[in-house]
Each structure stands twice: as C-alpha cells, then as structure tokens.
Design a protein around this motif. Structure first.
Motif: not given
Length: 519
Positions: A190-199, A214-221, A223-226
C-alpha cells in the motif's frame, strides 16, 4: 639574537617522588611493525631509543614495550585520522596512569600527532600531560573544498531536500511490508495517495507506470494506491506471496532497491555541502589547537626532504595520461589503409580533443594525484603542503650546515645501491628482483628516512623535551653547538633563522651563504 626565556626545569612530583615523563614515538607511512621492540627508530630497544635514553634527564625516558604506539602506516587520510583517535586514547591512558609525555612524530606520524591534538580540542578535553611535541620531516597537508554556498553545492542541497520525502517513504513501505511478512498480517502493498505525497508523486509516477507495463496490477483509490495481485482474503500467506512468487519477489526487491537508491542519492547530493562546512570548521580548529599546543612544538625538516618536496610536486602535476586523437603519419604499409579514416579524424577529432580529452585526462590525473597524496577525504582537494601545522606559520628549515650533512649522508648510501640496482635489472623475474632490491634498502638512502642517524637531530629532540638550549643540566659535556642552539632558539620563537634573514636582506642575487660557526 633574541633569546627565548629559559624557565627553570621543574619536574612534577607525586608525594616527593619525581613524576616520570614518557617519550612516545609515532612512525610514518609504510613503517608499521606489530612488534613493540625492534630496530626501527620508534620501537623500544632500537638504537635511536637507546641513544635518546642516555641523552635525556632521568625523569624522561623512551616508551617501553607496553607503551609503544602502533598504527597501520597506510598512506590514507582516513587511516591517519583513525590513528589519531587511537593515539588520543593511548595518551589518555598514560595520563590515567599518572605519566606526563612527549611526542615525536616522523613523516606522517607528525600528521597523526597533530590530528590527535586537534581532536583533543574538539572534544574539549585538552591534554594535560603533554609536555612537548616534535615533528620530523612532516608534510602537513592542507585541504580546501567548495563552500556551502557554491552553486554546485547549493544545487545539491536543493535536490537533496526534494529527495527527503522519497528517501523516507520508500524505507517506510519496506519496513511495513517486512513487518507484515514477519507477523503474517494479510495486507497488500500500500502506498499513500497522490494528494498526500506532494512532489513525490512526480518521482513515483513513471515507476508505477513501468510496473503496470510489465503486467503487475496497480489500483488507485482516493485513500491509497495498491500494488500487486495479492488477495488478503485468499489462503495464501504474505510470506508465500513475497518470497515464493515471481511477482512478490520482484515487488519486494524493487522497494528495497528504491529505498537504497533514494537514500544513496540524498547522501551524494548533501555530502559535498556538509564536507565543505566541516572543513571550514576544521580550519578554525587548526588555530584553536595551535593556540593551546603551539608553544610546545618544534618542527624539524630539511629543504631537501623527498617526501615534502614530492607531495608539493603533486600540486602542479601537468603530465598527460590520455592521448589526443590524431591521424598517423604514413610510415608503414599498413598506415596507407589509415587514409580511409581521415574523415573520421576531421569530424570527431576536434570535438574529442577540445571537449572530451581534457575532462578524461583531468579525471585520471586527479585520481593519480589523490592516490599519491593519500588524500581520500570526500570532496576535499589538497591545496598546500607545508612543514608547519597551519599555513603561514614560521617553520625555519634546518641550518644549511646540518642539512648538508644530511644530504651527504644520503648521497653516500645511495651510491651503494648501484650494484643492487644492476642485480635487479639482471634478474629473470622482475618481482623477485624487486623484492631482493627492497631488502637492500636501509633507509639511509633518503634524507627523509635518515634524520635519526644524526646526533644533532637527537639533540634537538632532547632540547625540546627539556625546554633547555642544552641537552640537560646534568649533561653539560653534550651541549649543542652554538650554531644549532641559535637555530633552535629562532625556531622556538617562530622567527626566521639567521641564514634566512641574511638571504632575504642580501642585495646580491644568489649570494653565497654566510660563514657559520663550527660551535
């Protein structure tokens, strides 16, 4: 001649018993030996140690086996700084045992002594037991670096500030993932969303796109990025996913590499500015340390010292290590074929010779120079080599009469190497010949390594230890000759010697040296 004050020689006492002072010898580069006793000048039982022991008053003695100081002798600023810390601990131990001490450093052993003295000031615990310190043939290295406000350092600081966020977030994600694996807590990467990490989002955006490609799924919400296809609701454990599947291994390896990369880049960007600031502080420390210990210092050096002059020569090294691109003259038949490459030289030659060649040559020259100088301090550049601990401090060379004696001694022994050199050339194996040649060297072939073979040098060491212009009150028959005594007085007063004054005031260019007293 202005005479220095001659305070009465007072010996510290403990309950009416004379307090012993120990003469601690510090060897220079490439002179290390693991044995406490031996034939080297700094070892217990050596000829130099025995002669000093006879010349010194009874309350001063050379270090015995347990008191001899050792260091690696490597030609490296890091090694010398490490040795200085070790020497400081050694001196603190002597103080704890109730001893005073005198320090004698030869070559870069003097650099080690000076670094130890500075370190004592930096730790705000000046050495109470130090009675004198003498450097013999020491090339003091003075470094400079770009200031913290230099444009390159400022740019590095700005980039470093921008890297702080990714340099802290990547290790945090790695630590969380490893913690989940250890506790078998079912959770996706889990990564923090774009709005919370600035530059930081601009740095990780291309990385996430590459992961998706390369085929690894990235899910953006919101509240977080999975990242990854791990399903917490499945029966698969975190350890099985990250340690047994290609996707899991790739992700945890990627996060680990990014953690190291961002931290490494942050250090590379910030280190030059930090080192520049540290060296500026160190320059102030030079003067503070010399204010405390300068009156107890004596610098003994020859203007023909090979180490000092050799290191100075590296400051202006102009030899080229890389050839320029140029067409060959037609000498051999095969050179005719080279005529087809002339257009290549016409097009690329000027670009390489004017832009690429100087940069490559300068880089190689810098590497060679720093290796010869033993200058491995980060971002620092050697700018001066002097026989005094701080630039501009007066350190008169040995009198010409004594220097001529040192030079004649070295020349006489150097002539004896000719047969050995001839044998080296005739050896079928160069390495075996070189080893045999090295075994023939005694140290007397150079001025730099033969100081302690001369009685006058030992007299100067004893004079500085006893703070007297004669060897000691109980050895009046061994007083220094008048001309050497005058030089000692001038050196302790930080004044030019008589020879230097006369040479400076002489109206005749290249005037012969003045007559000297034989004493």
């Amino acid at each position: 001649m202005t005479e220095i004050s001659k305070p009465e020689l007072k010996v510290a006492t403990d309950n009416g018993v004379e307090r012993q002072s120990i003469a601690v010898m510090v060897h220079g580069t490439f002179a290390a030996d693991s044995n406490d006793s031996g034939s080297s000048w700094w070892q217990a039982g050596s000829s130099t140690s025995e002669r000093l022991g006879k010349m010194l008053p009874r309350h001063i003695r050379p270090a015995n086996n347990k008191e001899v100081f050792h260091w690696s002798g490597e030609n490296s600023e890091r090694s010398r700084s490490k040795a200085a810390a070790s020497l400081l601990r050694h001196l603190r131990s002597l103080e704890t045992q109730g001893y005073d001490y005198h320090l004698v450093g030869h070559s870069h052993g003097g650099s080690v002594v000076w670094k130890a003295l500075k370190l004592s000031i930096l730790t705000r615990r000046p050495l109470q037991g130090l009675k004198s310190w003498t450097t013999v043939g020491t090339p003091f290295l003075h470094h400079r670096t770009k200031g913290a406000l230099n444009i390159k350092n400022l740019l590095g600081l700005v980039i470093g500030l921008l890297l702080i966020a990714p340099a802290t977030s990547a290790p945090r994600v790695l630590a969380t993932t490893i913690g989940n694996i250890a506790t078998d807590t079912a959770s996706r990467l889990t990564l923090r969303p774009d709005s919370a990490v600035g530059h930081t989002r601009y740095i990780r955006l291309p990385l996430l796109e590459a992961v998706e490609n390369i085929g690894i799924p990235v899910e953006r919400t919101d509240h977080a990025i999975y990242v990854g296809s791990y399903d917490p609701m499945s029966n698969q454990s975190m350890a099985e996913y990250y340690l047994a599947t290609p996707e899991g291994l790739f992700l945890i390896s990627l996060v680990a590499c990014l953690s190291y990369l961002f931290i490494h880049l942050l250090v590379l960007c910030v280190a030059p500015a930090l080192e520049g600031y540290r060296i500026r502080l160190e320059q102030r420390l030079h003067h503070r340390a010399f204010e405390v210990y300068g009156s107890r210092w004596l610098g003994v050096w020859s203007p023909d010292d090979e180490a000092i002059n050799g290191l100075r020569a590296t400051l202006n090294l102009s030899v080229s290590f890389v050839r320029k691109i140029a067409p060959r003259e037609v000498v051999y038949v095969s050179d005719i074929l080279g005529l087809f490459y002339r257009p290549y030289f016409w097009v690329f030659g000027p670009i390489y010779n004017r832009l690429v060649h100087p940069a490559i040559d300068q880089k190689i020259r810098s590497i060679v120079m720093r290796s010869a100088q033993g200058s491995d301090r980060p971002t620092a550049m050697l700018v001066d080599v002097t026989p005094a601990p701080i630039p501009g401090e007066t350190a008169p060379p040995l009198p010409a009469l004594l220097n001529a004696k040192l030079l004649a001694h070295a020349n006489r022994h150097a002539h004896q190497l000719v047969p050995s050199l001839r044998a080296l050339i005739g050896q079928p194996s160069f390495l075996s010949g070189l080893e045999a040649f090295g075994s023939k060297l005694t140290g007397n072939e150079l001025v730099h390594t033969a100081y302690f073979e001369h009685e006058e040098i030992l007299q100067l060491l004893c004079a500085n230890m006893t703070n007297e212009t004669e060897l000691c009150p109980s050895a009046t028959s061994r007083m220094m000759p008048t001309w050497l005594k005058r030089w000692y007085v001038a050196a302790k007063n930080r004044e030019p010697s008589n020879e230097q004054k006369l040479a400076t005031n002489s109206p005749i260019p290249n005037a012969p040296p003045p007559s000297r007293e034989a004493g």
